[in-house]
Design a protein around this motif. Structure first.
Motif, mmCIF file in Angstrom:
data_model
loop_
_atom_site.group_PDB
_atom_site.id
_atom_site.type_symbol
_atom_site.label_atom_id
_atom_site.label_comp_id
_atom_site.label_asym_id
_atom_site.label_seq_id
_atom_site.Cartn_x
_atom_site.Cartn_y
_atom_site.Cartn_z
ATOM 1 N N GLY B 20 33.012 37.305 39.430
ATOM 2 C CA GLY B 20 33.828 36.844 40.554
ATOM 3 C C GLY B 20 33.133 35.733 41.326
ATOM 4 N N SER B 21 31.819 35.890 41.560
ATOM 5 C CA SER B 21 31.075 34.884 42.309
ATOM 6 C C SER B 21 31.001 33.578 41.528
ATOM 7 C CB SER B 21 29.667 35.390 42.613
ATOM 8 O OG SER B 21 29.743 36.648 43.217
ATOM 9 N N LEU B 24 34.235 31.910 41.830
ATOM 10 C CA LEU B 24 34.394 31.282 43.153
ATOM 11 C C LEU B 24 33.708 29.923 43.194
ATOM 12 C CD1 LEU B 24 35.187 31.617 46.198
ATOM 13 C CD2 LEU B 24 32.912 32.548 46.529
ATOM 14 N N MET B 30 41.839 26.218 44.656
ATOM 15 C CA MET B 30 41.713 27.356 45.542
ATOM 16 C C MET B 30 42.394 28.612 45.013
ATOM 17 S SD MET B 30 42.734 27.867 49.348
ATOM 18 C CE MET B 30 43.818 29.051 48.639
ATOM 19 N N ARG B 33 40.421 30.218 42.315
ATOM 20 C CA ARG B 33 39.198 30.791 42.881
ATOM 21 C C ARG B 33 39.495 32.124 43.547
ATOM 22 N NH1 ARG B 33 37.317 26.174 46.425
ATOM 23 N NH2 ARG B 33 37.894 24.588 44.926
ATOM 24 N N LEU B 34 40.571 32.170 44.343
ATOM 25 C CA LEU B 34 40.966 33.413 44.999
ATOM 26 C C LEU B 34 41.278 34.485 43.970
ATOM 27 C CD1 LEU B 34 43.409 32.751 47.945
ATOM 28 C CD2 LEU B 34 41.313 34.073 47.981
ATOM 29 N N LEU B 37 38.073 35.790 42.517
ATOM 30 C CA LEU B 37 37.274 36.530 43.491
ATOM 31 C C LEU B 37 37.863 37.911 43.767
ATOM 32 C CD1 LEU B 37 34.776 36.003 45.251
ATOM 33 C CD2 LEU B 37 36.352 35.535 47.112
ATOM 34 N N THR B 38 39.157 37.961 44.118
ATOM 35 C CA THR B 38 39.710 39.248 44.539
ATOM 36 C C THR B 38 39.833 40.223 43.374
ATOM 37 O OG1 THR B 38 41.851 38.169 44.408
ATOM 38 C CG2 THR B 38 40.945 38.493 46.574
ATOM 39 N N ASP B 41 36.208 41.260 42.222
ATOM 40 C CA ASP B 41 35.463 42.043 43.211
ATOM 41 C C ASP B 41 36.093 43.405 43.455
ATOM 42 O OD1 ASP B 41 33.731 40.018 43.368
ATOM 43 O OD2 ASP B 41 33.998 39.582 45.490
ATOM 44 N N SER B 76 41.793 43.368 51.004
ATOM 45 C CA SER B 76 41.483 42.130 50.275
ATOM 46 C C SER B 76 42.737 41.583 49.601
ATOM 47 C CB SER B 76 40.362 42.362 49.267
ATOM 48 O OG SER B 76 40.878 42.874 48.076
ATOM 49 N N ALA B 80 43.936 37.905 50.633
ATOM 50 C CA ALA B 80 44.064 36.887 49.582
ATOM 51 C C ALA B 80 45.472 36.293 49.602
ATOM 52 C CB ALA B 80 43.771 37.494 48.216
#
Lengths: 323, 94
Positions: B20-21, B24, B30, B33-34, B37-38, B41, B76, B80
């Motif tokens: 996830g990192s 990101l 964007m 990336r979201l 990440l969500t 994670d 989250s 998001a």
């Protein structure tokens, strides 16, 4: 794991704290600075947990990162509207400010060094630890805050009240947000009752485990912030008349209890044996409401509508018409 | 036996966090990336919580961890959604 295993992690934590602290004040972009400050608060909470201070970790996460972060974001939102001095601080003023900060850091550092290395007298922690059974509660933090050092906590509540009076003097509250869409609206409906129940739990559990009035108050205030974000301009707070009473309830109950326990052999705030637990819960319950209202009012950023006329002792409808 | 399973779960959870990192940092716009990440994670936290619950070996703690995971999932997912909706309205999705 032994202590040696923790050293790399602790060093990493300390380095990250310093780096985030520096980055949050050094950045020119305010939005970035606020985001970094919130991250700093969360990392600080982890640091307190690592130092085995769960009470502080909770307070830091809830107030330092959560509520303070919400306040900073709200201020950022207002920045477009506000009239700001456009000249940045520079020249001799900046030097004076830097000198002041270095002097302050030096004084705090010297105090810490003196407390850790210089004094070899009685350690207060041990004295306090020995007397916890007399305090009416079994959580040492609550015992110190609400019994041994109750006077300090009373003054802390006064500081909170003074800060809110400052906020209220700024003018009417900021305009609220538009009504939230289904996702945020659903989240608000879901989470706010949960936050209120959690606040009650934290208040109750503070007697024998980490928790207490400040954490519980921050939870209640978080529910208010959430309700305001969801489109309720009043942040779910009661009418201004009741609000005034709630705002002073913490100090009022604290003072009344402190004065009521005075007897020939007992000083101000020296609770009688056997009553201490109940009195502490009473004071903490009132303090929770006051802290929550104070933080919520600070988030709305000013006087709620109807504040000026509400709550006056003579404010019955017929009398108000005559004025 | 349960300790081995716990370590496997925690290691898998950390792998999802790392993915996830990296997403990101590396993904181009964007929304993706979201997305990275969500999703990563949330699953990573679930695996981590499962591993920690096995280590703790108590049903009460396991239920508390489950509750924490569910709350983080809800929060989250909602945040998001809010971030991507805001970006979409502002036309900054690229």
């Amino acid at each position: 794991m032994t202590d040696a295993h923790w050293i790399p992690l602790d060093m990493l934590l300390a380095a990250l704290l310093l780096g985030l602290g520096w980055a949050s004040v050094a950045t020119r972009d305010l939005k970035r600075g606020v985001a970094l400050f919130i991250a700093l608060g969360l990392l600080l909470a982890v640091t307190w947990a690592r130092l085995r201070a769960p009470d502080l970790a909770m307070a830091e996460a809830a107030i330092g990162a959560g509520i303070a972060g919400a306040l900073l974001l709200a201020a950022l939102r207002d920045e477009d509207r506000a009239v700001l001095p456009d000249a940045p601080i520079g020249g001799p003023r900046l030097w004076l400010l830097n000198l002041f900060c270095i002097g302050l850091a030096g004084a705090v550092g010297w105090g810490l060094l003196d407390a850790m290395a210089g004094s070899d007298g009685i350690r207060l922690a041990e004295v306090a630890g020995d007397h916890i059974p007399d305090s009416g509660v079994s959580n040492p933090v609550t015992a110190v805050l609400l019994n041994f050092r109750a006077y300090d906590t009373l003054l802390e509540l006064a500081v909170v009240l003074a800060a809110v009076l400052g906020v209220l003097s700024l003018g009417p509250a900021r305009p609220g947000f538009e009504r939230a869409g289904p996702v945020l609206g659903g989240l608000v409906r879901w989470l706010s009752p949960l936050l209120i129940v959690t606040a009650g739990y934290l208040l109750w559990v503070g007697a024998h485990a980490p928790g207490g009035a400040f954490q519980a108050g921050a939870m209640l205030a978080a529910a208010a912030v959430l309700l305001r974000l969801g489109g309720r301009a009043d942040a779910g707070l009661p009418a201004p008349g009741a609000l005034r009473w709630l705002l002073v309830a913490g100090i009022a109950v604290f003072l009344v209890v402190g004065l009521a326990v005075i007897a020939p052999d007992r000083a101000f705030l020296q609770y009688p044996q056997g009553w201490a637990g109940g009195l502490i819960l009473l004071i903490e319950a009132a303090a929770t409401l006051s802290i929550a209202v104070a933080l919520a009012l600070a988030y709305t950023g000013g006087r709620p509508p109807g504040w000026e006329t509400a709550g006056r002792l003579s404010a019955s409808p017929s009398r108000r018409e005559g004025q | 036996m349960s300790e081995v399973l716990a370590i496997v779960l925690i290691a898998a959870g950390l792998l999802f966090f790392a993915a996830g990192s990296i997403g990101l940092l590396r993904l181009p716009d964007m929304h993706s990336r979201l997305h990275a990440l969500t999703k990563a994670d949330n699953l990573g936290l679930g695996l981590l919580a499962g591993g920690v619950a096995l280590f703790a070996g108590s049903l009460a703690i396991a239920l508390q961890l489950l509750l924490i995971w569910l709350l983080v999932l809800v929060a989250s997912a909602a945040s998001a959604h809010l971030i991507s909706q805001h970006a979409l309205r502002r036309g900054r999705g690229q």
